[in-house]
Scaffold this motif. Structure first.
Motif, PDB file in Angstrom:
ATOM      1  N   UNK A  80       5.651  -5.426  10.865  1.00 37.75           N
ATOM      2  CA  UNK A  80       5.660  -6.675  11.606  1.00 37.75           C
ATOM      3  C   UNK A  80       4.281  -7.315  11.578  1.00 37.75           C
ATOM      4  N   UNK A  81       4.257  -8.638  11.391  1.00 39.23           N
ATOM      5  CA  UNK A  81       3.012  -9.395  11.320  1.00 39.23           C
ATOM      6  C   UNK A  81       3.069 -10.575  12.278  1.00 39.23           C
ATOM      7  N   UNK A  82       1.925 -10.961  12.787  1.00 35.07           N
ATOM      8  CA  UNK A  82       1.805 -12.184  13.576  1.00 35.07           C
ATOM      9  C   UNK A  82       0.871 -13.129  12.842  1.00 35.07           C
ATOM     10  N   UNK A  83       1.365 -14.353  12.574  1.00 34.94           N
ATOM     11  CA  UNK A  83       0.564 -15.377  11.916  1.00 34.94           C
ATOM     12  C   UNK A  83       0.640 -16.628  12.767  1.00 34.94           C
ATOM     13  N   UNK A  84      -0.472 -17.010  13.395  1.00 38.11           N
ATOM     14  CA  UNK A  84      -0.412 -18.098  14.361  1.00 38.11           C
ATOM     15  C   UNK A  84       0.489 -17.677  15.503  1.00 38.11           C
ATOM     16  N   UNK A  85       1.505 -18.487  15.785  1.00 40.03           N
ATOM     17  CA  UNK A  85       2.484 -18.147  16.818  1.00 40.03           C
ATOM     18  C   UNK A  85       3.756 -17.556  16.219  1.00 40.03           C
ATOM     19  N   UNK A  86       3.775 -17.382  14.907  1.00 42.39           N
ATOM     20  CA  UNK A  86       4.976 -16.906  14.230  1.00 42.39           C
ATOM     21  C   UNK A  86       4.935 -15.407  13.995  1.00 42.39           C
ATOM     22  N   UNK A  87       6.115 -14.825  13.907  1.00 42.19           N
ATOM     23  CA  UNK A  87       6.270 -13.426  13.549  1.00 42.19           C
ATOM     24  C   UNK A  87       6.839 -13.348  12.142  1.00 42.19           C
ATOM     25  N   UNK A  88       6.243 -12.523  11.310  1.00 44.51           N
ATOM     26  CA  UNK A  88       6.732 -12.276   9.951  1.00 44.51           C
ATOM     27  C   UNK A  88       7.104 -10.808   9.829  1.00 44.51           C
ATOM     28  N   UNK A  89       7.837 -10.507   8.784  1.00 44.09           N
ATOM     29  CA  UNK A  89       8.221  -9.123   8.515  1.00 44.09           C
ATOM     30  C   UNK A  89       8.036  -8.872   7.023  1.00 44.09           C
ATOM     31  N   UNK A  90       7.446  -7.754   6.682  1.00 43.20           N
ATOM     32  CA  UNK A  90       7.234  -7.393   5.278  1.00 43.20           C
ATOM     33  C   UNK A  90       7.858  -6.039   4.992  1.00 43.20           C
ATOM     34  N   UNK A  91       8.472  -5.928   3.828  1.00 44.93           N
ATOM     35  CA  UNK A  91       9.044  -4.660   3.381  1.00 44.93           C
ATOM     36  C   UNK A  91       8.093  -4.038   2.369  1.00 44.93           C
ATOM     37  N   UNK A  92       7.537  -2.890   2.709  1.00 44.51           N
ATOM     38  CA  UNK A  92       6.590  -2.202   1.826  1.00 44.51           C
ATOM     39  C   UNK A  92       6.984  -0.730   1.755  1.00 44.51           C
ATOM     40  N   UNK A  93       6.223   0.048   1.014  1.00 46.89           N
ATOM     41  CA  UNK A  93       6.457   1.491   0.966  1.00 46.89           C
ATOM     42  C   UNK A  93       5.568   2.196   1.991  1.00 46.89           C
ATOM     43  N   UNK A  94       5.965   3.400   2.363  1.00 40.99           N
ATOM     44  CA  UNK A  94       5.117   4.206   3.231  1.00 40.99           C
ATOM     45  C   UNK A  94       3.769   4.455   2.583  1.00 40.99           C
ATOM     46  N   UNK A  95       3.796   4.626   1.257  1.00 32.57           N
ATOM     47  CA  UNK A  95       2.558   4.864   0.527  1.00 32.57           C
ATOM     48  C   UNK A  95       1.606   3.678   0.690  1.00 32.57           C
ATOM     49  N   UNK A  96       2.157   2.449   0.648  1.00 33.24           N
ATOM     50  CA  UNK A  96       1.319   1.259   0.814  1.00 33.24           C
ATOM     51  C   UNK A  96       0.727   1.201   2.216  1.00 33.24           C
ATOM     52  N   UNK A  97       1.513   1.599   3.212  1.00 31.80           N
ATOM     53  CA  UNK A  97       1.000   1.624   4.588  1.00 31.80           C
ATOM     54  C   UNK A  97      -0.239   2.513   4.664  1.00 31.80           C
ATOM     55  N   UNK A  98      -0.167   3.697   4.045  1.00 29.10           N
ATOM     56  CA  UNK A  98      -1.301   4.628   4.087  1.00 29.10           C
ATOM     57  C   UNK A  98      -2.474   4.115   3.248  1.00 29.10           C
TER      58      UNK A  98
END
Length: 366
Positions: free
Chosen positions: A318-336
């Motif tokens: 989950x991301x917040x950009x300005x007043x908006x919420x976005x969602x990104x699909x990534x891999x667990x590996x990318x998170x780390x």
């Protein structure tokens, strides 16, 4: 006026335990088959007597098992729109609409037929019979008939499910206008996220008889924890946007969102038009440094708000950009690898060509 729902009921192999509220506007009741949507709708309409429960509007208790209150279906003043219009084939559209008035209580405030006809754009159909109407036209007439019964609540049980894509596109703008111009709680049962993006102000996601997530539609759809109930392929953000320009040479439109500007394939609407924009999670890439040398046109500054890791290799961020919420699909590996964690600043890169016409809500018919 708002609708409050609290229900408990058991069938063999299934238990319903649901609490939510539906304010004015359209509340989408979403879930896979077997989630309990139909049971909820039937209990509200008075077609099913739950083991325990309470259903109330701002001024009337329709059901309260603890107090022994259960108004019969015909006294609940619930407008019900089914998947098929269920119009009387031997009556004209005008006569079908007038039939709704038979169910309006004496002295109850009801919309004028002319106003309902105008909202739904069916004035040119009044002298036709249902056999000469398209599927979308039949549904608009069915909605008008329900409105003219002076309902406290409007229940719409997958009203577009039987329509093909062109007919759905035909009726969506009228439902948007209905949401805006009627002060009425509308409970809209659907398994289509695309419809919810266009229509819903509130969303109730159900799973196995329980409310998994509930709240403003944009927040629920972009909540990483809601992904298991919505499905990663359907999850994403809903952004409020305004057209601020058109680049005819490049075939692009420029839209302002709270976090910056987005450039999308040309949107056929004038500058100043307000839209709802759907951004799929799989069309968002995360960068921890401001990118350079990319073909991507849309880069929004953002902050990580939450991370939900699934059972497989994927993760929803989950991301917040300005007043908006976005969602990104990534891999667990990318998170780390990127060191993503709540509070970390980053950049959201949005694929402009992935935003389809069906992902843009708020445009007029035509």
């Amino acid at each position: 006026m708002s609708l409050g729902v609290s229900l408990r009921h058991r069938f063999e192999g299934f238990a319903l335990d649901a609490d939510f509220s539906a304010p004015d506007g359209i509340t989408a009741l979403f879930g896979r088959s077997g989630a309990g949507k139909t049971t909820v709708v039937e209990a509200i309409a008075g077609l099913l007597q739950p083991d325990e429960g309470k259903v109330s509007t701002a001024d009337t208790v329709l059901l309260d098992t603890g107090r022994g209150i259960s108004l019969p279906a015909h006294r609940r003043r619930v407008g019900y729109v089914f998947q098929e219009g269920r119009l009387f084939p031997h009556l004209t559209v005008r006569q079908n609409l007038a039939f709704g008035r038979w169910f309006a209580p004496r002295g109850a405030a009801t919309d004028e037929m002319g106003h309902v006809v105008d909202i739904l754009g069916i004035g040119h159909l009044l002298d036709r019979r249902p056999g000469r109407l398209s599927g979308g036209e039949k549904q608009r007439v069915a909605i008008g008939r329900a409105l003219l019964s002076a309902p406290r609540i409007l229940l719409m049980d997958e009203p577009l499910a039987a329509l093909d894509e062109p007919r759905k596109a035909e009726i969506l703008p009228y439902l948007q206008r209905l949401r805006t111009e009627t002060r009425l709680p509308i409970l809209y049962v659907s398994h289509s996220v695309a419809e919810i993006v266009h229509l819903a102000t509130t969303m109730v996601a159900m799973s196995r008889g329980r409310v998994a997530r509930a709240g403003p539609a944009a927040e629920v759809l972009s909540d990483p924890a809601a992904v298991p109930y919505i499905g990663i392929a359907e999850a994403g953000a809903v952004l409020a946007a305004t057209i601020v320009g058109h680049d005819r040479a490049d075939g692009l439109s420029v839209l302002a969102v709270s976090g910056g500007r987005l450039r999308l394939p040309h949107v056929e609407a004038p500058v100043g038009t307000a839209l709802r924009l759907r951004i799929h999670a799989e069309d968002v890439i995360i960068a921890t440094e401001e990118p350079a040398g990319l073909s991507a046109l849309n880069v929004l500054p953002a902050t990580v708000s939450a991370i939900h890791e699934g059972e497989g290799p994927g993760a929803a961020v989950g991301l917040v950009s300005g007043e908006d919420r976005l969602l990104a699909r990534v891999t667990r590996s990318s998170v780390r690898t990127l060191g993503l964690a709540p509070g970390k600043p980053c950049f959201a890169i949005v694929n402009s060509t992935a935003v389809a016409r069906s992902d843009i809500g708020g445009l007029e018919a035509g």
